[in-house]
Design a protein around this motif. Structure first.
Motif, short mmCIF file in Angstrom:
data_model
loop_
_atom_site.label_atom_id
_atom_site.label_comp_id
_atom_site.label_asym_id
_atom_site.label_seq_id
_atom_site.Cartn_x
_atom_site.Cartn_y
_atom_site.Cartn_z
N TYR A 213 44.44 47.99 34.27
CA TYR A 213 43.37 47.90 35.28
C TYR A 213 42.15 48.69 34.81
N TRP B 90 37.94 48.82 41.30
CA TRP B 90 39.03 48.43 40.40
C TRP B 90 38.92 46.95 40.06
N GLY C 155 43.14 43.41 37.15
CA GLY C 155 44.26 43.68 36.25
C GLY C 155 44.45 42.57 35.23
#
Length: 122
Positions: free
Chosen positions: A94, A112, A115
């Motif tokens: 991530y 974030w 991923g």
């Protein structure tokens, strides 16, 4: 709002290399820190490497000497060059970015990415 888009994950044999990229976009005034974390099922997300805008870096002991983090501040992009990969490096990686948004008050953000899977076969 700041969005992070990652790329570069995949399947590689032990001893091989991969390069991850993460580009930040949106209402950004300044990014202070960009970095990479990873997570495997049943475990907490852990730091892999981070780089501050001034150039200082911090690496997990397990990746020192094998991984290199770099940034293109003009492009709000961070890279992770991963060499000598090991099966234990298998995880979802991530991207993280922290800084100030370009709104009134320059509010802090901590964003974030979605991923990217890295799988290292033995």
């Amino acid at each position: 709002q700041v969005q992070l888009v990652e790329s570069g994950g995949g399947l590689v044999q032990a001893g091989g290399s991969l390069r991850l990229s993460c580009a930040a976009s949106g209402s950004i005034f300044r990014i202070s820190t960009m970095g990479w974390y990873r997570q495997t099922p049943g475990k907490q997300r852990e730091l892999v490497a981070v780089r501050a805008s001034g150039g200082s870096t911090n690496y997990a002991d397990s990746v020192k000497g094998r991984f290199t983090i770099s940034r293109d501040n003009a492009k709000n992009t961070v890279y992770l060059q991963m060499n000598s990969l090991k099966p234990e490096d298998t995880a979802v990686y991530y991207c993280n970015a922290q800084g100030n948004g370009a709104d009134i008050g320059l509010r802090r953000f901590d964003s974030w990415g979605q991923g990217t899977q890295v799988t290292v076969s033995s």
